[in-house]
Write a protein that holds these residues in place. Sequence first.
Motif, PDB file in Angstrom:
ATOM      1  N   GLU A   1       0.819  -1.209   0.000  1.00  0.00           N
ATOM      2  CA  GLU A   1       0.000   0.000   0.000  1.00  0.00           C
ATOM      3  C   GLU A   1       0.858   1.267   0.000  1.00  0.00           C
ATOM      4  N   ASN A   2       1.976   1.216   0.752  1.00  0.00           N
ATOM      5  CA  ASN A   2       2.821   2.400   0.865  1.00  0.00           C
ATOM      6  C   ASN A   2       4.131   2.282   0.097  1.00  0.00           C
ATOM      7  N   ASN A   3       4.253   1.207  -0.696  1.00  0.00           N
ATOM      8  CA  ASN A   3       5.444   0.989  -1.515  1.00  0.00           C
ATOM      9  C   ASN A   3       6.709   0.997  -0.669  1.00  0.00           C
ATOM     10  N   LEU A   4       6.682   0.246   0.438  1.00  0.00           N
ATOM     11  CA  LEU A   4       7.805   0.177   1.356  1.00  0.00           C
ATOM     12  C   LEU A   4       8.281  -1.279   1.498  1.00  0.00           C
ATOM     13  N   VAL A   5       9.521  -1.432   1.880  1.00  0.00           N
ATOM     14  CA  VAL A   5      10.105  -2.749   2.107  1.00  0.00           C
ATOM     15  C   VAL A   5      10.086  -3.036   3.602  1.00  0.00           C
ATOM     16  N   VAL A   6       9.597  -4.218   3.992  1.00  0.00           N
ATOM     17  CA  VAL A   6       9.554  -4.617   5.396  1.00  0.00           C
ATOM     18  C   VAL A   6      10.847  -5.369   5.717  1.00  0.00           C
ATOM     19  N   VAL A   7      11.581  -4.872   6.719  1.00  0.00           N
ATOM     20  CA  VAL A   7      12.905  -5.397   7.041  1.00  0.00           C
ATOM     21  C   VAL A   7      12.994  -5.757   8.515  1.00  0.00           C
TER      22      VAL A   7
ATOM     23  N   THR B   1      20.268   4.144  -0.916  1.00  0.00           N
ATOM     24  CA  THR B   1      20.202   4.954   0.308  1.00  0.00           C
ATOM     25  C   THR B   1      18.862   4.715   0.982  1.00  0.00           C
ATOM     26  N   ILE B   2      18.858   4.667   2.299  1.00  0.00           N
ATOM     27  CA  ILE B   2      17.592   4.576   3.041  1.00  0.00           C
ATOM     28  C   ILE B   2      16.931   5.941   2.988  1.00  0.00           C
ATOM     29  N   GLU B   3      15.945   6.070   2.104  1.00  0.00           N
ATOM     30  CA  GLU B   3      15.312   7.364   1.851  1.00  0.00           C
ATOM     31  C   GLU B   3      14.261   7.724   2.885  1.00  0.00           C
ATOM     32  N   GLU B   4      13.531   6.707   3.342  1.00  0.00           N
ATOM     33  CA  GLU B   4      12.501   6.911   4.368  1.00  0.00           C
ATOM     34  C   GLU B   4      12.527   5.723   5.313  1.00  0.00           C
ATOM     35  N   MET B   5      12.158   5.949   6.576  1.00  0.00           N
ATOM     36  CA  MET B   5      12.175   4.878   7.569  1.00  0.00           C
ATOM     37  C   MET B   5      10.984   5.035   8.511  1.00  0.00           C
ATOM     38  N   TYR B   6      10.280   3.921   8.731  1.00  0.00           N
ATOM     39  CA  TYR B   6       9.107   3.921   9.591  1.00  0.00           C
ATOM     40  C   TYR B   6       9.166   2.724  10.526  1.00  0.00           C
ATOM     41  N   ASN B   7       8.521   2.847  11.686  1.00  0.00           N
ATOM     42  CA  ASN B   7       8.420   1.690  12.576  1.00  0.00           C
ATOM     43  C   ASN B   7       7.282   0.794  12.109  1.00  0.00           C
ATOM     44  N   GLU B   8       7.042  -0.258  12.859  1.00  0.00           N
ATOM     45  CA  GLU B   8       6.044  -1.250  12.444  1.00  0.00           C
ATOM     46  C   GLU B   8       4.642  -0.660  12.358  1.00  0.00           C
ATOM     47  N   ASP B   9       4.402   0.411  13.125  1.00  0.00           N
ATOM     48  CA  ASP B   9       3.091   1.059  13.115  1.00  0.00           C
ATOM     49  C   ASP B   9       2.974   2.142  12.059  1.00  0.00           C
ATOM     50  N   GLY B  10       4.027   2.328  11.272  1.00  0.00           N
ATOM     51  CA  GLY B  10       3.980   3.313  10.210  1.00  0.00           C
ATOM     52  C   GLY B  10       4.391   4.711  10.617  1.00  0.00           C
ATOM     53  N   GLU B  11       4.976   4.857  11.806  1.00  0.00           N
ATOM     54  CA  GLU B  11       5.397   6.182  12.276  1.00  0.00           C
ATOM     55  C   GLU B  11       6.828   6.458  11.822  1.00  0.00           C
TER      56      GLU B  11
ATOM     57  N   ILE C   1      11.133  -4.638  13.598  1.00  0.00           N
ATOM     58  CA  ILE C   1      10.597  -4.585  12.248  1.00  0.00           C
ATOM     59  C   ILE C   1      10.483  -3.128  11.824  1.00  0.00           C
ATOM     60  N   VAL C   2      11.089  -2.801  10.685  1.00  0.00           N
ATOM     61  CA  VAL C   2      11.027  -1.451  10.155  1.00  0.00           C
ATOM     62  C   VAL C   2      10.559  -1.513   8.709  1.00  0.00           C
ATOM     63  N   LYS C   3      10.063  -0.369   8.237  1.00  0.00           N
ATOM     64  CA  LYS C   3       9.642  -0.252   6.851  1.00  0.00           C
ATOM     65  C   LYS C   3      10.472   0.835   6.193  1.00  0.00           C
ATOM     66  N   LEU C   4      11.055   0.489   5.036  1.00  0.00           N
ATOM     67  CA  LEU C   4      12.018   1.375   4.394  1.00  0.00           C
ATOM     68  C   LEU C   4      11.619   1.689   2.959  1.00  0.00           C
ATOM     69  N   LYS C   5      11.954   2.901   2.542  1.00  0.00           N
ATOM     70  CA  LYS C   5      11.907   3.234   1.124  1.00  0.00           C
ATOM     71  C   LYS C   5      13.341   3.210   0.628  1.00  0.00           C
ATOM     72  N   LEU C   6      13.609   2.325  -0.346  1.00  0.00           N
ATOM     73  CA  LEU C   6      14.983   2.123  -0.796  1.00  0.00           C
ATOM     74  C   LEU C   6      15.231   2.568  -2.232  1.00  0.00           C
ATOM     75  N   GLY C   7      14.190   2.708  -3.023  1.00  0.00           N
ATOM     76  CA  GLY C   7      14.367   3.170  -4.389  1.00  0.00           C
ATOM     77  C   GLY C   7      14.864   2.107  -5.358  1.00  0.00           C
ATOM     78  N   ILE C   8      14.929   0.844  -4.916  1.00  0.00           N
ATOM     79  CA  ILE C   8      15.323  -0.262  -5.794  1.00  0.00           C
ATOM     80  C   ILE C   8      14.376  -1.431  -5.549  1.00  0.00           C
ATOM     81  N   GLU C   9      14.335  -2.354  -6.484  1.00  0.00           N
ATOM     82  CA  GLU C   9      13.465  -3.520  -6.338  1.00  0.00           C
ATOM     83  C   GLU C   9      14.190  -4.597  -5.543  1.00  0.00           C
TER      84      GLU C   9
END
Length: 413
Positions: free
Chosen positions: A336-342, A367-377, A388-396
């Motif tokens: 939904e948010n186009n993020l990678v779960v790590v 580069t780690i462009e955006e970073m969120y916790n498991e709750d999306g904050e 568990i974190v959610k990252l925007k990485l800009g690569i597949e």
Amino acid sequence: MQKVELLAPAGDLERLKIAFIYGADAVYIGGEIFGMRSAAKNFSKEDMQEGVNFAHDMGKQVFVTINIIPRNNEIEKLQDYLIELDEIGVDAVIVSDPGVFTIVKQTIPNMEIHISTQASTTNSQAANFWYNQGAKRVVMARELSFKEIKELRDNTPEDMDIEAFVHGAMCMSYSGKCVISNYTTGRDANRGACAQSCRWKYTLVEKGDEGEFKPVIDDVGPSFFFNSKDLCMIEYIPEIFKSGITSFKIEGRMKTAYYVATTVRAYRMAIDEYYRDPENWKFNPMWLDELKKGSHRDYNTGFFFNSPDANAHNYKSASYIRNYDFIGIVRGHDEENNLVVVEQRNKMNLGDEIEVIGPFKETMKTTIEEMYNEDGEPIESAPHARQIVKLKLGIEVFENYILRKPIVTINTL
């Protein structure tokens, strides 16, 4: 062309799965008893069953170590354990003791048996002895050269597998038969409890006529003179093939999932490149660079070309070389948010420049462009183990891809 097996270590279920995902053809593991790595997490019956099922679903194999030197009271437990392994469906057992070998043949006669490197097989007569007893595979003693292995191969049955270590830690004692750990700590290396006393710093002295102790070599202080360098044969894939080795074995059941992934991935690429064009195979320095991005000691070629000399040891330090941190492993996607779960493994920060590796893929940088916790904050860093974190990485990236970053050293001088 002769197909070879890439055999990887697995200290637990996660590492077993990573080994197969990153290209291993088989793994060797230990159960909760009878193995040479008692300090490893090792496998419960339930985990072993899951691991075997995972392997067989991928068309791959699992071998179980039963290679300690057992006492009479332990032999009594062996039959039940063997029946359990047979019911689980493991593909082979690795043994070194003739008594264990005999009980395996009596208890589960259809089980494939591999003769451990602890059996110190150094000649074709010994290999043929084990083959005639019913062994399918013999693991070479680490003290053999390519020339000796080729001579052994030429004088043994073609359907007998020859396995040899091609990468990982080396023991300073003959085929691992060491008593230093037992003497210094009471932990028996031949029963899976090695304290790695050979990695300690020592001073070599002799007793003089007056009872005084003096250094054997003048002006030499304490040093790590038992400390072997690690084995690395990735530059010599054609020589390994030509020697007749059929299973390329990686050492390291105590090592991390990151070590397993990087090492298997590098050797998989090198072997597959040889399959593509054996006559024009060229060593790619990138493969060695990848191996150096995992925790390691200085590398050498062991006994493969000649007997090791003083350069086979590191006298200055027994510490591992670590240039990169394993910071996370991909567990999925937030579509939904186009993020990678790590799942975090070491601290990572917003803005970190990182590398990402995956099976059968070139290394990617991002580069780690955006970073969120498991709750999306939104968060600035991930300092907590396995959070568990959610990252925007800009690569597949895909599940089980691994994230790492260079270790930055700060000069305080």
